[in-house]
Design a protein around this motif. Structure first.
Motif, PDB file in Angstrom:
ATOM      1  N   ALA A  26       0.831  -1.204   0.000  1.00 14.36           N
ATOM      2  CA  ALA A  26       0.000   0.000   0.000  1.00 14.36           C
ATOM      3  C   ALA A  26       0.865   1.253   0.000  1.00 14.36           C
ATOM      4  CB  ALA A  26      -0.931  -0.001   1.212  1.00 14.36           C
ATOM      5  N   VAL A  27       1.939   1.225   0.773  1.00 10.82           N
ATOM      6  CA  VAL A  27       2.854   2.368   0.808  1.00 10.82           C
ATOM      7  C   VAL A  27       3.485   2.572  -0.567  1.00 10.82           C
ATOM      8  CG1 VAL A  27       5.011   3.250   1.789  1.00 10.82           C
ATOM      9  CG2 VAL A  27       3.316   2.136   3.275  1.00 10.82           C
ATOM     10  N   ARG A  28       3.901   1.491  -1.204  1.00 14.27           N
ATOM     11  CA  ARG A  28       4.484   1.609  -2.546  1.00 14.27           C
ATOM     12  C   ARG A  28       3.452   2.138  -3.540  1.00 14.27           C
ATOM     13  NH1 ARG A  28       7.447  -3.124  -0.663  1.00 14.27           N
ATOM     14  NH2 ARG A  28       5.738  -4.507  -1.273  1.00 14.27           N
ATOM     15  N   ASN A  29       2.208   1.711  -3.384  1.00 15.39           N
ATOM     16  CA  ASN A  29       1.155   2.195  -4.278  1.00 15.39           C
ATOM     17  C   ASN A  29       0.915   3.692  -4.090  1.00 15.39           C
ATOM     18  OD1 ASN A  29       0.784  -0.396  -5.244  1.00 15.39           O
ATOM     19  ND2 ASN A  29      -0.998  -0.823  -3.974  1.00 15.39           N
ATOM     20  N   TYR A  30       0.978   4.145  -2.838  1.00 13.48           N
ATOM     21  CA  TYR A  30       0.793   5.570  -2.577  1.00 13.48           C
ATOM     22  C   TYR A  30       1.912   6.382  -3.216  1.00 13.48           C
ATOM     23  CZ  TYR A  30      -2.856   4.483   0.870  1.00 13.48           C
ATOM     24  OH  TYR A  30      -4.011   4.057   1.492  1.00 13.48           O
ATOM     25  N   GLU A  31       3.109   5.842  -3.179  1.00 11.59           N
ATOM     26  CA  GLU A  31       4.214   6.552  -3.841  1.00 11.59           C
ATOM     27  C   GLU A  31       3.989   6.603  -5.343  1.00 11.59           C
ATOM     28  OE1 GLU A  31       8.949   6.183  -4.901  1.00 11.59           O
ATOM     29  OE2 GLU A  31       8.069   4.761  -3.476  1.00 11.59           O
ATOM     30  N   ALA A  32       3.586   5.473  -5.915  1.00  5.18           N
ATOM     31  CA  ALA A  32       3.344   5.428  -7.363  1.00  5.18           C
ATOM     32  C   ALA A  32       2.245   6.399  -7.777  1.00  5.18           C
ATOM     33  CB  ALA A  32       2.973   4.002  -7.786  1.00  5.18           C
ATOM     34  N   ALA A  33       1.281   6.631  -6.880  1.00  8.79           N
ATOM     35  CA  ALA A  33       0.166   7.536  -7.184  1.00  8.79           C
ATOM     36  C   ALA A  33       0.521   9.000  -6.941  1.00  8.79           C
ATOM     37  CB  ALA A  33      -1.043   7.162  -6.326  1.00  8.79           C
ATOM     38  N   GLY A  34       1.734   9.273  -6.464  1.00 11.86           N
ATOM     39  CA  GLY A  34       2.151  10.647  -6.212  1.00 11.86           C
ATOM     40  C   GLY A  34       1.721  11.182  -4.867  1.00 11.86           C
ATOM     41  N   ILE A  35       1.099  10.336  -4.036  1.00 10.62           N
ATOM     42  CA  ILE A  35       0.668  10.760  -2.700  1.00 10.62           C
ATOM     43  C   ILE A  35       1.877  10.940  -1.790  1.00 10.62           C
ATOM     44  CG2 ILE A  35      -0.618   9.994  -0.659  1.00 10.62           C
ATOM     45  CD1 ILE A  35      -2.552   8.613  -2.676  1.00 10.62           C
ATOM     46  N   LEU A  36       2.887  10.108  -1.968  1.00 15.40           N
ATOM     47  CA  LEU A  36       4.167  10.272  -1.281  1.00 15.40           C
ATOM     48  C   LEU A  36       5.189  10.790  -2.279  1.00 15.40           C
ATOM     49  CD1 LEU A  36       4.417   6.940   0.766  1.00 15.40           C
ATOM     50  CD2 LEU A  36       3.291   9.083   1.397  1.00 15.40           C
ATOM     51  N   PRO A  37       6.137  11.580  -1.823  1.00 19.07           N
ATOM     52  CA  PRO A  37       7.214  12.000  -2.726  1.00 19.07           C
ATOM     53  C   PRO A  37       7.981  10.775  -3.222  1.00 19.07           C
ATOM     54  CG  PRO A  37       7.257  13.242  -0.661  1.00 19.07           C
ATOM     55  CD  PRO A  37       6.310  12.109  -0.459  1.00 19.07           C
ATOM     56  N   ALA A  38       8.597  10.911  -4.361  1.00 15.85           N
ATOM     57  CA  ALA A  38       9.394   9.804  -4.904  1.00 15.85           C
ATOM     58  C   ALA A  38      10.521   9.455  -3.938  1.00 15.85           C
ATOM     59  CB  ALA A  38       9.959  10.188  -6.255  1.00 15.85           C
ATOM     60  N   ALA A  39      10.706   8.170  -3.698  1.00 13.12           N
ATOM     61  CA  ALA A  39      11.735   7.710  -2.771  1.00 13.12           C
ATOM     62  C   ALA A  39      13.046   7.475  -3.506  1.00 13.12           C
ATOM     63  CB  ALA A  39      11.286   6.418  -2.090  1.00 13.12           C
ATOM     64  N   GLU A  40      14.127   7.660  -2.775  1.00 14.72           N
ATOM     65  CA  GLU A  40      15.426   7.308  -3.330  1.00 14.72           C
ATOM     66  C   GLU A  40      15.552   5.785  -3.346  1.00 14.72           C
ATOM     67  OE1 GLU A  40      18.530   9.177  -1.186  1.00 14.72           O
ATOM     68  OE2 GLU A  40      17.905  11.226  -1.703  1.00 14.72           O
ATOM     69  N   ARG A  41      16.471   5.282  -4.164  1.00  8.87           N
ATOM     70  CA  ARG A  41      16.679   3.830  -4.265  1.00  8.87           C
ATOM     71  C   ARG A  41      18.108   3.485  -3.866  1.00  8.87           C
ATOM     72  NH1 ARG A  41      12.495   0.556  -6.753  1.00  8.87           N
ATOM     73  NH2 ARG A  41      10.831   2.000  -7.338  1.00  8.87           N
ATOM     74  N   THR A  42      18.245   2.318  -3.280  1.00 10.37           N
ATOM     75  CA  THR A  42      19.578   1.825  -2.974  1.00 10.37           C
ATOM     76  C   THR A  42      20.207   1.274  -4.252  1.00 10.37           C
ATOM     77  OG1 THR A  42      18.869  -0.444  -2.508  1.00 10.37           O
ATOM     78  CG2 THR A  42      18.764   1.160  -0.684  1.00 10.37           C
ATOM     79  N   ALA A  43      21.469   0.872  -4.143  1.00 10.77           N
ATOM     80  CA  ALA A  43      22.157   0.292  -5.310  1.00 10.77           C
ATOM     81  C   ALA A  43      21.452  -0.968  -5.799  1.00 10.77           C
ATOM     82  CB  ALA A  43      23.608  -0.014  -4.952  1.00 10.77           C
ATOM     83  N   HIS A  44      20.724  -1.636  -4.916  1.00 13.29           N
ATOM     84  CA  HIS A  44      20.001  -2.853  -5.287  1.00 13.29           C
ATOM     85  C   HIS A  44      18.549  -2.576  -5.658  1.00 13.29           C
ATOM     86  CE1 HIS A  44      23.354  -5.401  -4.113  1.00 13.29           C
ATOM     87  NE2 HIS A  44      23.457  -4.705  -2.980  1.00 13.29           N
ATOM     88  N   GLY A  45      18.176  -1.292  -5.721  1.00 19.13           N
ATOM     89  CA  GLY A  45      16.833  -0.932  -6.165  1.00 19.13           C
ATOM     90  C   GLY A  45      15.786  -0.859  -5.079  1.00 19.13           C
ATOM     91  N   TYR A  46      16.176  -0.986  -3.803  1.00 17.09           N
ATOM     92  CA  TYR A  46      15.203  -0.916  -2.719  1.00 17.09           C
ATOM     93  C   TYR A  46      14.854   0.545  -2.412  1.00 17.09           C
ATOM     94  CZ  TYR A  46      16.339  -5.823  -1.896  1.00 17.09           C
ATOM     95  OH  TYR A  46      16.517  -7.176  -2.038  1.00 17.09           O
ATOM     96  N   ARG A  47      13.600   0.778  -2.116  1.00 17.01           N
ATOM     97  CA  ARG A  47      13.149   2.130  -1.779  1.00 17.01           C
ATOM     98  C   ARG A  47      13.667   2.524  -0.396  1.00 17.01           C
ATOM     99  NH1 ARG A  47       9.022  -0.232  -4.620  1.00 17.01           N
ATOM    100  NH2 ARG A  47       7.944   1.049  -6.193  1.00 17.01           N
ATOM    101  N   VAL A  48      14.043   3.782  -0.289  1.00 13.51           N
ATOM    102  CA  VAL A  48      14.476   4.327   0.996  1.00 13.51           C
ATOM    103  C   VAL A  48      13.614   5.556   1.293  1.00 13.51           C
ATOM    104  CG1 VAL A  48      16.350   5.361   2.312  1.00 13.51           C
ATOM    105  CG2 VAL A  48      16.837   3.518   0.685  1.00 13.51           C
ATOM    106  N   TYR A  49      12.816   5.441   2.335  1.00 13.14           N
ATOM    107  CA  TYR A  49      11.975   6.556   2.734  1.00 13.14           C
ATOM    108  C   TYR A  49      12.623   7.315   3.891  1.00 13.14           C
ATOM    109  CZ  TYR A  49       8.338   4.320  -0.080  1.00 13.14           C
ATOM    110  OH  TYR A  49       7.621   3.769  -1.103  1.00 13.14           O
ATOM    111  N   THR A  50      12.063   8.484   4.179  1.00 13.80           N
ATOM    112  CA  THR A  50      12.583   9.354   5.238  1.00 13.80           C
ATOM    113  C   THR A  50      11.424   9.796   6.133  1.00 13.80           C
ATOM    114  OG1 THR A  50      12.213  11.409   4.014  1.00 13.80           O
ATOM    115  CG2 THR A  50      14.291  10.228   3.592  1.00 13.80           C
ATOM    116  N   PRO A  51      11.737  10.484   7.229  1.00 11.44           N
ATOM    117  CA  PRO A  51      10.654  11.024   8.059  1.00 11.44           C
ATOM    118  C   PRO A  51       9.710  11.944   7.286  1.00 11.44           C
ATOM    119  CG  PRO A  51      12.690  11.017   9.304  1.00 11.44           C
ATOM    120  CD  PRO A  51      13.055  10.629   7.898  1.00 11.44           C
TER     121      PRO A  51
END
Length: 248
Positions: A26-51
């Motif tokens: 659900a969190v990933r879907n909210y990001e995809a919908a623009g509800i959350l700002p775009a997250a940075e990705r690690t070298a392995h492609g994992y999303r990194v969120y912040t406060p």
């Protein structure tokens, strides 16, 4: 030992999800919908969120309760795109709709209070009454009653001999209710919906529980909007601090 991703203010999707009883998807879907700002990705492609993402999610969920999914999502998208004024306009429109609902409720309650039951036969235009008598009681033209009939507000039967309209006690009640709401400036289609509720309830008295429930929903929505505004303001201030850091 692997480092805790929260130790440097970094959060995983599951960290945001658990705080609100959501799934990580659900969190990933909210990001995809623009509800959350775009997250940075690690070298392995994992999303990194912040406060900041956590603030965005909290703001969205708080707005959701008062404004509904469409408006809440649109507000967060506008904020994340930097269009704060447009986001505030959407909030204003939603508040205006709530105010309109509240005024409609008050008008309906007032109109129903004015429908003082009278004994059949003592009520002008009561059972067996013709269009002229009912129009005279309400102070309207017969043409107005015909227009209300076409809009579904009235359902008079026809006299089998003369073919004239005859208004029974329920018709008089509906006409009085329509008259009160028209004086309040409400359009016929909205009045028709109220009249239909009165008919389906079997009269005015059975509507009291529905009106109380309507009142409770309006009040709850108003309080939810207040709570949503507080969370949105917290998110806006967090974004401003991040922008100041970025330009320092």
């Amino acid at each position: 030992m692997a480092a805790n991703p929260q130790s440097a203010g970094k959060l995983r999707p599951v960290d945001l999800a658990r705080a609100h009883g959501l799934s990580a998807q659900a969190v990933r879907n909210y990001e995809a919908a623009g509800i959350l700002p775009a997250a940075e990705r690690t070298a392995h492609g994992y999303r990194v969120y912040t406060p900041l993402h956590a603030r965005a999610l909290a703001a969205f969920l708080a707005l959701l309760a008062g404004h509904g999914h469409r408006t809440a999502a649109a507000v967060l998208r506008e904020v994340n795109d930097g269009a704060v004024d447009e986001a505030l306009r959407l909030i204003d429109e939603s508040h205006a709709r709530l105010l309109d609902d509240r005024r409609t409720l008050e008008a309906v309650q007032g109109a129903l209070r004015d429908l003082v039951p009278e004994a059949a036969g003592e009520m002008p235009g009561a059972a067996g009454g013709f269009i002229g008598a009912l129009a005279a009681e309400l102070g309207v033209r017969p043409a107005t009653l015909r227009a209300w009939e076409r809009a579904g507000l009235l359902r008079p039967r026809r006299d089998p001999v003369t073919g004239y309209r005859r208004y029974d006690e329920a018709d008089v009640r509906d006409a009085r209710l329509a008259h009160q709401l028209r004086r309040g400036g409400y359009p016929l289609e909205r009045i028709a919906a109220v009249v239909a509720q009165v008919r389906s309830a079997g009269g005015v008295e059975p509507l009291e529980p529905a009106l109380r429930e309507w009142h409770d929903r309006v009040s709850a929505r108003g309080r939810a909007m207040v709570a949503g505004a507080a969370e949105l303001e917290t998110y806006l201030r967090a974004r401003e601090r991040e922008e100041e850091k970025a330009t320092a």
